[in-house]
Structure formats: structure tokens, C-alpha cells
Design a protein around this motif. Structure first.
Motif, mmCIF file in Angstrom:
data_model
loop_
_atom_site.group_PDB
_atom_site.id
_atom_site.type_symbol
_atom_site.label_atom_id
_atom_site.label_comp_id
_atom_site.label_asym_id
_atom_site.label_seq_id
_atom_site.Cartn_x
_atom_site.Cartn_y
_atom_site.Cartn_z
ATOM 1 N N LEU B 57 0.824 -1.212 0.000
ATOM 2 C CA LEU B 57 0.000 0.000 0.000
ATOM 3 C C LEU B 57 0.864 1.270 0.000
ATOM 4 C CD1 LEU B 57 -2.885 1.200 0.229
ATOM 5 C CD2 LEU B 57 -2.530 1.308 2.692
ATOM 6 N N GLY B 58 1.926 1.252 0.820
ATOM 7 C CA GLY B 58 2.735 2.474 0.966
ATOM 8 C C GLY B 58 3.604 2.777 -0.234
ATOM 9 N N LEU B 59 4.617 1.933 -0.452
ATOM 10 C CA LEU B 59 5.571 2.194 -1.544
ATOM 11 C C LEU B 59 4.924 2.119 -2.920
ATOM 12 C CD1 LEU B 59 9.018 0.439 -0.878
ATOM 13 C CD2 LEU B 59 8.446 2.864 -0.823
ATOM 14 N N ALA B 60 3.981 1.190 -3.075
ATOM 15 C CA ALA B 60 3.437 0.955 -4.420
ATOM 16 C C ALA B 60 2.235 1.830 -4.736
ATOM 17 C CB ALA B 60 3.053 -0.523 -4.566
ATOM 18 N N LEU B 170 -0.527 0.131 -14.963
ATOM 19 C CA LEU B 170 -0.126 -0.902 -15.933
ATOM 20 C C LEU B 170 1.332 -1.317 -15.770
ATOM 21 C CD1 LEU B 170 -1.963 0.382 -19.128
ATOM 22 C CD2 LEU B 170 -2.673 -1.392 -17.515
ATOM 23 N N TRP B 171 2.225 -0.342 -15.754
ATOM 24 C CA TRP B 171 3.660 -0.681 -15.733
ATOM 25 C C TRP B 171 4.104 -1.125 -14.338
ATOM 26 C CZ3 TRP B 171 7.210 -1.955 -19.096
ATOM 27 C CH2 TRP B 171 8.556 -1.970 -18.705
ATOM 28 N N GLU B 172 3.930 -0.220 -13.387
ATOM 29 C CA GLU B 172 4.409 -0.520 -12.030
ATOM 30 C C GLU B 172 3.567 -1.622 -11.383
ATOM 31 O OE1 GLU B 172 7.015 0.767 -10.393
ATOM 32 O OE2 GLU B 172 7.649 2.222 -11.880
ATOM 33 N N GLY B 173 2.255 -1.596 -11.634
ATOM 34 C CA GLY B 173 1.365 -2.547 -10.979
ATOM 35 C C GLY B 173 1.274 -3.868 -11.716
ATOM 36 N N VAL B 182 10.740 -6.379 -15.303
ATOM 37 C CA VAL B 182 10.289 -4.991 -15.146
ATOM 38 C C VAL B 182 10.986 -4.317 -13.975
ATOM 39 C CG1 VAL B 182 8.250 -3.593 -14.557
ATOM 40 C CG2 VAL B 182 8.073 -5.366 -16.296
ATOM 41 N N ARG B 183 11.448 -5.129 -12.994
ATOM 42 C CA ARG B 183 12.053 -4.544 -11.799
ATOM 43 C C ARG B 183 13.236 -3.627 -12.138
ATOM 44 N NH1 ARG B 183 14.235 -9.516 -12.325
ATOM 45 N NH2 ARG B 183 16.419 -9.853 -11.772
ATOM 46 N N TRP B 184 13.910 -3.899 -13.258
ATOM 47 C CA TRP B 184 15.055 -3.062 -13.630
ATOM 48 C C TRP B 184 14.623 -1.660 -14.042
ATOM 49 C CZ3 TRP B 184 19.484 -4.962 -12.175
ATOM 50 C CH2 TRP B 184 19.629 -6.361 -12.060
ATOM 51 N N LEU B 185 13.358 -1.541 -14.443
ATOM 52 C CA LEU B 185 12.852 -0.231 -14.883
ATOM 53 C C LEU B 185 11.642 0.185 -14.058
ATOM 54 C CD1 LEU B 185 13.117 -0.766 -18.756
ATOM 55 C CD2 LEU B 185 14.545 0.722 -17.354
ATOM 56 N N SER B 186 11.641 -0.160 -12.782
ATOM 57 C CA SER B 186 10.484 0.153 -11.949
ATOM 58 C C SER B 186 10.914 0.980 -10.737
ATOM 59 C CB SER B 186 9.820 -1.159 -11.494
ATOM 60 O OG SER B 186 9.074 -0.941 -10.324
ATOM 61 N N VAL B 187 10.416 2.198 -10.680
ATOM 62 C CA VAL B 187 10.804 3.103 -9.590
ATOM 63 C C VAL B 187 10.430 2.495 -8.237
ATOM 64 C CG1 VAL B 187 10.446 5.405 -8.609
ATOM 65 C CG2 VAL B 187 10.557 5.119 -11.087
ATOM 66 N N THR B 188 9.243 1.896 -8.165
ATOM 67 C CA THR B 188 8.798 1.317 -6.891
ATOM 68 C C THR B 188 9.749 0.207 -6.434
ATOM 69 O OG1 THR B 188 6.494 1.859 -7.302
ATOM 70 C CG2 THR B 188 6.911 0.045 -5.773
ATOM 71 N N ARG B 189 10.220 -0.604 -7.387
ATOM 72 C CA ARG B 189 11.122 -1.702 -7.006
ATOM 73 C C ARG B 189 12.511 -1.195 -6.633
ATOM 74 N NH1 ARG B 189 7.026 -2.820 -9.602
ATOM 75 N NH2 ARG B 189 5.805 -4.665 -9.027
#
Lengths: 304, 241
Positions: B57-60, B170-173, B182-189
């Protein structure tokens, strides 16, 4: 003393040409940019204020390019046509912020001076969201004057102003022009422009159609064929006497009654029409100009 | 010339909180802390449920949404209605304007994203305050990167909020959950990898180095801000006339 020079400037948006090979110099004093809606006036002002790149040609202020050169705003004050402002600020906060952004030594005093110039002292502490159209126009004006710019560019500044505010703004622009500042404002109303501007630049359909003092422009606009439809109680008689007058270029009787007439000298025609009708006992029931729209005047100018 | 303009910061703060959607900035952290209280009451102090709540909930969700609301609130309306011309018609570097606006958005991320994460972390796991602290640090890093990304979006399109939401969804979620790469291009990760390193005992993403996450975050923060300034240099007052 500053001058803006447009040298063979064109601007197009994809396939649409908004400004077509315009060259003009806007020097000290008040210049009116006259043209019908959609003629390219706002595009020209955006080019002159560094908010649009020319597709070809150059736009300079005192030999400096305007595009991507934020230092030119030390000399320029801009009053855009769009009404949007920072509605959540009071008028005073807005003008003070503009003074601060110009890095003025005493932003409060500069703002107060500019607010007084546009007579907004009484409403300065109200939130801009509550302002009328005319008040918005004046607070925009104050924000653009706060650094006492050498060049002032105004896009349709008289829109939404009541007659008193209009006269006040006209006085202010005349005064700034007389001080040697370069003032350019756009309008689609000839009467508005000729009351203030020494020099008039006419643009039509993106082209620079005419240039000169207001007398020359007024002559260009009025010494053109004017078309009228007349309804009388004796069309045939009046048509024949009018045709004999040099002010009338042509006359035709309409099938459903009335005369279609083209006058080549509007001044003389307006004088002889009632006189000839009276002398020949013809009663004038209706005189209707058929091409008096400003657009038709501009169209004539372009084709001239 | 100074890097930020106090006047633009002041106007930016007015802009964020002077509009109705500014209320959302207060609601989002309330939801996060409220849920933390609920989870703590139901589950008790538990590392796994703390991770799930603060990450899921927080970071994502909360941190990216705070960044989206703050950044678009400070930039998009002015670009939309043209009132940004009053800032641009000044002898100020466009990068100073962007930095000033980003400062407001970053402050929002700190107050409405990172601090509530710390509070929620303490509520969930009072015995291990370093976990809450680590999530706050991760939130701040992710929030800064999101702000730069959404600032660039705001100067590129008039539909920054919608496109930003679609990107998050779509992208992050969706894709981030389905495709490992996708983790390599995901700000949340990246934010999660930074949180892992600071906390030392939580596991959020597999196989994403801390150094990579920090470098990628810094690149997005700096490059996004710089490109936003570049784009503002070429602002057209007449729009798509």
C-alpha cells in the motif's frame, strides 16, 4: 529605446501557415496590430515575446534573438490574451510575486506603483478569483508594468473592459508611448486602434497586409468600393440618377424590388444619396450596407 | 543565479493546497496509517504483515500517488491554462523554475509520503523502528524519482494525471507483478531495494542490487528534472493553434 525586428518571418503548424513571410519593425511609440480574428495576431505577439520559434526568418529585440533567451524579459512586459491567472493569490500578492521574479530591489513599492497605475488599489487585497474580466485585465497589466519595461506587448488588451477602463488604459498606453517605450497592442477593431496608435500594422490571413499611420490605413479602408441594397418607392428613377453621379460605380435593379449598388467614393455617396432622392421626389425606405463586416474590409485590403 | 526561487516555491505551495485535490494529499497518508492501525490490531506486531502493508500500500500506491498529485498540482494546471507564462516571462533560468517546483513536490513527498510511512512502520512494528525508518527512506527516494518523472510528463502532455495513473497501474502494478524483468525499470522496485538495504532484514524484491537502485533513482531524478527544464525553454504560448 528598443525595437523589435521581424525579418521574413513565417510560422506554420504542421500544414497550416499562421504567419506568412512577415517583415516589420516595431519601434518606440504605440503601434497597433490590427486584423480580424484568426489573422495571426496572437502568433505574431508570441513570436515577438519569445514564446514561439519562427519556422523561418528571425525575430530580434535590439539585435538579440528572442527565442530561448530569458534575459530579454528584463526589457519586455507581456500581457497575454488568455485570462488565466494565479486565482488563489490576491491581486497584490500576484504583482509583488512578479516584481520579485524580476529581482527588483523593492518589490513591494514597485508593485504598489504598478497597481496604482492601473487603478486597482481598492481591489488589490481581494483574491483574483473574485475579479471581473476588466479587473483581471488590469491586474495583468500591472504585473507586466512592474519592472517598467522598455517594450510592452499586449494581446487584445481592451477585451472585457468597460468604456471608462478602456479610456484609462488608452491614456496609459499613450503616456508610455510618449515616454519613448515601445508599445504594441493587438485588436480587431479599427476605431480602438486609431485612438491610441501612431503606427498601425494590418495583418490578414497571416500576411502583412498594410502598414502606416492611422490616416493612411483609414483611407485604405474607406476608399474602397462599398456595396449597398436600397429600397425606395421608385427604384428605377433613383437608380438612373445615382448612376450619373461619379461616386457610384454601378447599380442594378433586383428582381424582387430594390437596387443593388456599388459606391466607389463612400464619403461623397453618403452625401449625394439623400440629396438626389429628395430632389427627384423618391422616398428612401431602406439603405443597407452588404459588406460592412471588418472581414470584408480586410479581404479588400489583401486583394488591393 | 540561485538554484531555486523562493517566490516560485511560495506560489507552488499555494497552487498545490489552493485546489480541491490538495485534500487528497491529506487523505492518502490517513488511509495508510489507518490501515496500519487496523493490521496491528488484528495481527499484532509481525514483520511479514508490516512488509506487505508498507510495500503493497505504501511504496506501491500511496507514495506514487502523493508524488503524482503534488507534481501535477504544481505544474500541470499552469501549463494547461497558460498562466505559467507569468513565470516564464521573467529573466529566470527554466531549470530554476523546475527546481523550485520540484522542491514543493519533494516536500509533499516527505510530509505526506515518507513521514506517514515512518509513523505506519512504528505503529506496525514498534519493536523494530529501523524497519519503519527504512521504508521512510525508500519512500523518499522513490518519491523524488516519481516527482521528476511526473514533472516531465506534465510538460509533455496535457493529460499528465491520466497517463501517470495508467503508468502506475499498468507498468508498475500489472506488468511489474507479472514480468520479473520490469524490476530493472520500476521506480517502486528501486525504492524497495533501497528499503531492503537500509532495514537489513526485510525482503521485498529479488535480485536487484542496492547500487543499481540508487544509481537508477539518481539518474531519473536528475535527468527528469533537467529534461523538464529543457522542455520549458521551448514553451509555446499559443499551444497547438
Amino acid at each position: 529605446m528598443s525595437s523589435i525586428v521581424l525579418d521574413h518571418v513565417s510560422r506554420w503548424y504542421r500544414n497550416v501557415v499562421a504567419v506568412n513571410d512577415v517583415s516589420m519593425t516595431i519601434g518606440p511609440g504605440v503601434t497597433g496590430l490590427l486584423g480580424p480574428n484568426g489573422a495571426g495576431k496572437s502568433t505574431l505577439i508570441a513570436l515577438m515575446s519569445g514564446f514561439l520559434a519562427p519556422s523561418s526568418g528571425t525575430v530580434t529585440l535590439d539585435d538579440e534573438p528572442l527565442w530561448r533567451n530569458e534575459q530579454v524579459y528584463r526589457k519586455i512586459g507581456l500581457v497575454p490574451e488568455r485570462e488565466a491567472l494565479f486565482d488563489y493569490l490576491t491581486g497584490r500578492q500576484f504583482v509583488v510575486a512578479n516584481a520579485e521574479l524580476h529581482g527588483l530591489p523593492d518589490p513591494g513599492a514597485a508593485a504598489q506603483h504598478a497597481i496604482a497605475l492601473v487603478e486597482m488599489d481598492d481591489a488589490q487585497d481581494r483574491v483574483i478569483a473574485t475579479y471581473s474580466k476588466g479587473m483581471r485585465q488590469r491586474i495583468k497589466m500591472a504585473s507586466s508594468l512592474v519592472h517598467q519595461p522598455a517594450v510592452l506587448l499586449l494581446d487584445e488588451p481592451f477585451n472585457g473592459m468597460d468604456p471608462r477602463q478602456r479610456i484609462h488604459l488608452m491614456d496609459l498606453l499613450r503616456h508610455m508611448g510618449a515616454e519613448g517605450r515601445t508599445v504594441l497592442f493587438s485588436s480587431h477593431i479599427l476605431e480602438e486602434v486609431e485612438q491610441v496608435a501612431r503606427q498601425i500594422e494590418v495583418v490578414v490571413a497571416g500576411r502583412h497586409a498594410a502598414s502606416g499611420d492611422f490616416g493612411a490605413i483609414r483611407r485604405l479602408m474607406t476608399d474602397r468600393p462599398n456595396r449597398f441594397v436600397l429600397r425606395t418607392d421608385d427604384d428605377r428613377t433613383l437608380a438612373s440618377v445615382l448612376l450619373a453621379d461619379p461616386s457610384v460605380r454601378g447599380a442594378r435593379l433586383r428582381g424582387d424590388g430594390g437596387i443593388e449598388l456599388e459606391a466607389s467614393d463612400f464619403g461623397r455617396f453618403s452625401e449625394v444619396l439623400p440629396r438626389l432622392a429628395r430632389e427627384h421626389g423618391v422616398r428612401l425606405l431602406e439603405v443597407t450596407p452588404t459588406d460592412e463586416s471588418l472581414e470584408s474590409v480586410f479581404a479588400y485590403l489583401v486583394s488591393a | 543565479m540561485s538554484a531555486v526561487s523562493p517566490t516560485i516555491v511560495r506560489i507552488g505551495a499555494h497552487s498545490v493546497f489552493g485546489r480541491r485535490r490538495g485534500i487528497l494529499l491529506f487523505l492518502l497518508p490517513l488511509v495508510l496509517v489507518g490501515l496500519a492501525v487496523l493490521v496491528r490490531a488484528l495481527v499484532g506486531e509481525d514483520l511479514r504483515s508490516t512488509e506487505d502493508t508498507l510495500y503493497g500500500l505504501g511504496l506501491a500506491v500511496v507514495v506514487p500517488l502523493v508524488a503524482l498529485l503534488a507534481t501535477t498540482g504544481v505544474l500541470a494546471p499552469e501549463i494547461d491554462d497558460g498562466s505559467i507564462s507569468y513565470l516564464l516571462a521573467k529573466p529566470i533560468s527554466r531549470h530554476t523554475i523546475v527546481a523550485s517546483k520540484l522542491l514543493v513536490a519533494w516536500a509533499c513527498v516527505l510530509v505526506f509520503g515518507a513521514l506517514p510511512m515512518l509513523v505506519a512502520g512504528l505503529v506496525l512494528l514498534l519493536g523494530q523502528p529501523e524497519v519503519g525508518f527504512a521504508f521512510a527512506v525508500g519512500s523518499l527516494a522513490g518519491g523524488l524519482a516519481y516527482c521528476s518523472l511526473f514533472a516531465l510528463l506534465s510538460v509533455m502532455t496535457r493529460h499528465a494525471v491520466v497517463i501517470g495513473l495508467l503508468y502506475l497501474l499498468l507498468w508498475e502494478g500489472l506488468l511489474g507483478g507479472l514480468l520479473d524483468g520490469v524490476r530493472w525499470l520500476s521506480v517502486t522496485r528501486w525504492a524497495a531495494a533501497i528499503t531492503e538495504q537500509v532495514a537489513g532484514q526485510v525482503t521485498l524484491v529479488d535480485d536487484l542490487g542496492f547500487t543499481y537502485a540508487v544509481v537508477a533513482t539518481v539518474v531519473v531524478v536528475v535527468l527528469g528534472g533537467w529534461l523538464t527544464g529543457r522542455r520549458l525553454q521551448a514553451f509555446n504560448l499559443t499551444g497547438d493553434e
